[in-house]
Enzyme design. Structure first.
Site, mmCIF file in Angstrom:
data_model
loop_
_atom_site.group_PDB
_atom_site.id
_atom_site.type_symbol
_atom_site.label_atom_id
_atom_site.label_comp_id
_atom_site.label_asym_id
_atom_site.label_seq_id
_atom_site.Cartn_x
_atom_site.Cartn_y
_atom_site.Cartn_z
ATOM 1 C CB SER A 159 22.750 34.160 36.939
ATOM 2 O OG SER A 159 22.919 35.534 37.277
ATOM 3 N N GLY A 160 26.088 33.357 38.228
ATOM 4 C CA GLY A 160 27.495 33.516 37.880
ATOM 5 C C GLY A 160 28.008 32.259 37.204
ATOM 6 C CB SER A 167 31.116 35.282 37.198
ATOM 7 O OG SER A 167 30.915 34.362 38.242
ATOM 8 C CD GLU A 224 46.490 36.845 38.070
ATOM 9 O OE1 GLU A 224 46.010 36.367 39.108
ATOM 10 O OE2 GLU A 224 45.785 37.238 37.121
ATOM 11 C CB ALA A 281 36.947 37.270 37.243
ATOM 12 C CD GLN A 282 40.259 44.063 36.179
ATOM 13 O OE1 GLN A 282 41.440 44.083 36.526
ATOM 14 N NE2 GLN A 282 39.514 45.143 36.174
ATOM 15 N N GLY A 283 41.811 38.885 35.856
ATOM 16 C CA GLY A 283 43.093 38.223 35.626
ATOM 17 C C GLY A 283 43.042 36.963 34.804
ATOM 18 N N GLY A 284 42.279 35.972 35.231
ATOM 19 C CA GLY A 284 42.233 34.729 34.483
ATOM 20 C C GLY A 284 41.861 33.536 35.330
ATOM 21 C CG HIS A 309 39.166 40.986 45.386
ATOM 22 N ND1 HIS A 309 38.467 41.488 44.308
ATOM 23 C CD2 HIS A 309 39.885 39.926 44.925
ATOM 24 C CE1 HIS A 309 38.755 40.763 43.227
ATOM 25 N NE2 HIS A 309 39.598 39.817 43.577
ATOM 26 N NE ARG A 338 44.686 38.619 44.430
ATOM 27 C CZ ARG A 338 43.611 38.236 43.782
ATOM 28 N NH1 ARG A 338 42.560 37.795 44.446
ATOM 29 N NH2 ARG A 338 43.569 38.284 42.464
ATOM 30 C CB SER A 389 38.095 33.062 42.502
ATOM 31 O OG SER A 389 38.512 33.926 41.469
#
Length: 450
Positions: free
Chosen positions: A17-18, A47, A117, A50-53, A348, A287, A388
Site C-alpha cells: 500500500s505504498g 513511501s 540533491e 521519503a523526505q527529499g522529493g 536505505h 550517495r 525512487s
C-alpha cells in the site's frame, strides 16, 4: 478486517500500500474488483518516509543532463530504456499528482519550485517541506478511498504465491494483527490463513531494510516478494545492489529504524565535518561515493559518526523546508540552527529485486512487480536521489496499462490449495524467507568478486 480462513476471488490483487501500489490501483479498470492488502497498516510503508522529493523533467532542455546524472549515479549499469521512460513520463505524473491535491512547493508565479540533491547537475526535484513521500502517499490513499472498486485490507501478510505452470493465480495471506499488538502474538491458527485467487497479482511490497540491523526502512519490509520469486525460480536482477544512505542520525538508542537526514539538506547547503570540525568532502557526490568518504573519515578519526552542519542554510529556510528534521533533532537534544548533528551511513534503498520488463511484468505469467521490490534496471548500481518515488509510480502506471490492455481471466481449481499447516509458524517462515534472500545476495556478491 480479516478474511477468516476464506477462499476469496478478486479480479486484481495488489500486495502493498505504498505509492506504487496505490497509483497502480487507481489506473486499473474501474469495472474490475481491486483488492489492496498490506502487511501492517497503510502508514507503515517506506513511501511515507521519503523526505527529499520527486524528480521532474520540467522541459526537454534538461533531458540530456537528467539522463546523464541518472546514468552516472548508476555507474552506467542502468537500462537506458527504463531511464528514458521514467524521465519522459515525469511531468505527466507530477501533473496527475497535483490534480489529486499534492501540495508541491511552488514559486510566487505558481510554478513548481525545484531543489537540488547529491548527484544532480541542477535543481529538478519537486518537494513538499521534508515530507514529500507522506504528502504524495496520503493524497493517493485519499483518492483510492473514493473508488468503489478498490478495497484496502490492512494486517494481511502475503506468505506465499499460488503458482502453477509458471502462472500466478493469487496469493496465500495470513492475518498479521498479532504482530501489531492487536491480539496475542502467540495466537496462530488455520483460521488466520486465507487464499486469495486473482486474475492478476501485483507485488508492491517495498524493500529489504528489515533484514538489516541499521536501516532507514520500516522493520516490516523484509523482502517477502523477492524470497517468493527465488522460491519459484522467477527471475531476479541485480539482487545484491543495495544502497546505503550516507546521512542518518546517529544514536546508541535502540531504534525502529534509522532517522534519515534528507539529501535535500546538503542540496541546500549543509556541510559535513570531521571530529575537529573541518569540512572533509564534497557533500553533493553521489550517495555511494559519499558514503565511502564518510566511512573513510570515521575510520581515520576513530569515531562512530561524523557531523552534519546545517548552519550554512538560512534559519528561516531550515525551519520551513525541514521542520520534521528540526523537530526530530530537537527531541534528541540538538538545535540544528546552533550546532552540528551526528550522522552515520545506513542501509536505505534496494536497487535490485524481481526482474521486470518495461511494463513491470515478471517472468511469471499474470504476475507483475512494482516499486522497490522490482528491478527494471532504471537505477543501475546506485540510485540517483529522488528518482525512487518517480520510478515507482511511472512503472506502476505502465503495469496497470498493460493489465488493462491484455486482461484475461484465469480459472483456479480449489483442489490445488496447499496444506495450510505449513504457514502456522510465522517466526519460522520469516527465518526461511530471510535466509533465502540473504543467501542469494551473498552468492551474488561472491560471484561478482571472482
Amino acid at each position: 478486517m480479516a478474511f477468516n480462513n476464506s477462499f476469496i476471488h478478486t479480479d486484481i490483487l495488489v500486495v502493498g500500500s505504498g505509492c506504487s501500489g496505490f497509483i497502480a490501483a487507481l489506473h486499473l479498470p474501474a469495472d474490475k474488483k481491486v483488492t489492496v492488502i498490506t502487511k501492517r497498516n497503510v502508514e507503515r510503508s517506506d513511501s511515507f518516509l521519503a523526505q527529499g522529493g520527486m524528480c521532474v523533467l520540467n522541459d526537454m532542455s534538461d533531458y540530456d543532463a537528467y539522463f546523464e546524472d541518472t546514468m552516472k549515479a548508476g555507474h552506467y549499469e542502468n537500462d537506458n530504456g527504463s531511464v528514458d521512460l521514467m524521465i519522459r513520463n515525469s511531468k505527466e505524473l507530477a501533473e496527475e499528482l497535483l490534480s489529486y491535491g499534492v501540495r508541491f512547493t511552488k514559486n510566487e508565479d505558481g510554478s513548481l519550485r525545484y531543489t537540488r540533491e547529491g548527484g544532480h547537475s541542477k535543481p529538478r526535484i519537486a518537494f513538499y517541506r521534508d515530507i514529500t513521500g507522506r504528502e504524495i502517499t496520503e493524497k493517493l490513499w485519499a483518492e483510492v478511498k473514493t473508488r468503489d472498486n478498490i478495497e484496502i485490507i490492512e494486517y494481511q501478510k502475503m506468505v506465499d504465491l499460488l503458482i502453477k505452470d509458471n502462472c500466478c493465480y493469487g496469493a496465500i495471506v495470513k492475518d498479521n494483527s498479532g504482530r501489531a499488538g492487536e491480539k496475542s502474538a502467540d495466537y496462530e491458527s488455520r483460521e488466520d490463513v486465507s487464499i486469495i485467487t486473482a486474475d492478476y497479482t501485483i507485488l508492491a511490497t517495498g524493500g529489504i531494510g528489515g533484514l538489516y540491523n541499521n536501516s532507514t526502512n520500516f522493520r516490516n519490509l523484509t523482502g517477502d516478494s523477492v524470497a517468493l520469486a527465488l522460491k519459484y525460480d522467477i527471475a531476479v536482477r541485480d539482487i545484491n545492489y543495495i544502497q546505503i544512505h550516507p546521512t542518518t542520525f546517529y544514536t546508541t538508542e535502540p531504534e525502529d529504524r534509522n532517522f534519515l537526514i534528507s539529501e535535500s539538506v546538503r542540496g541546500e547547503g549543509a556541510i559535513l565535518l570531521d571530529k575537529n570540525g573541518n569540512r572533509f568532502v564534497d557533500e553533493l557526490l553521489p550517495r555511494d561515493v559519499l558514503t565511502g568518504k564518510i566511512l573513510e573519515q570515521m575510520e581515520k578519526d576513530g569515531t562512530p559518526h561524523v557531523w552534519e552542519d546545517l548552519r550554512p542554510i538560512p534559519e528561516e529556510e531550515i525551519r520551513t523546508h525541514f521542520p520534521n528534521i528540526v523537530k526530530y533533532c530537537a527531541e534528541k537534544g540538538y538545535d540544528v540552527t546552533k550546532e552540528p548533528i551526528p550522522i552515520v551511513p545506513a542501509q536505505h534503498y534496494y536497487m535490485g529485486g524481481i526482474k521486470v520488463d518495461y511494463q513491470s511484468k515478471t517472468t511469471c505469467e499474470h504476475l507483475y512487480a512494482i516499486g522497490e521490490t522490482a528491478c527494471n534496471g532504471v537505477h543501475g548500481r546506485n540510485r540517483l536521489a529522488s528518482n525512487s518515488l518517480l520510478e515507482s509510480m511511472v512503472f506502476a502506471k505502465l503495469a496497470a496499462k498493460d493489465i488493462t490492455d491484455k486482461y484475461e481471466k484465469l480459472e483456479y481449481d480449489e483442489l490445488q490449495i496447499p496444506d495450510l499447516d505449513i504457514y502456522m509458524d510465522s517466526d519460522e517462515l520469516d527465518k526461511q524467507y530471510r535466509k533465502i534472500v540473504l543467501d542469494a545476495i551473498a552468492k551474488a556478491d561472491t560471484t561478482q568478486k571472482k
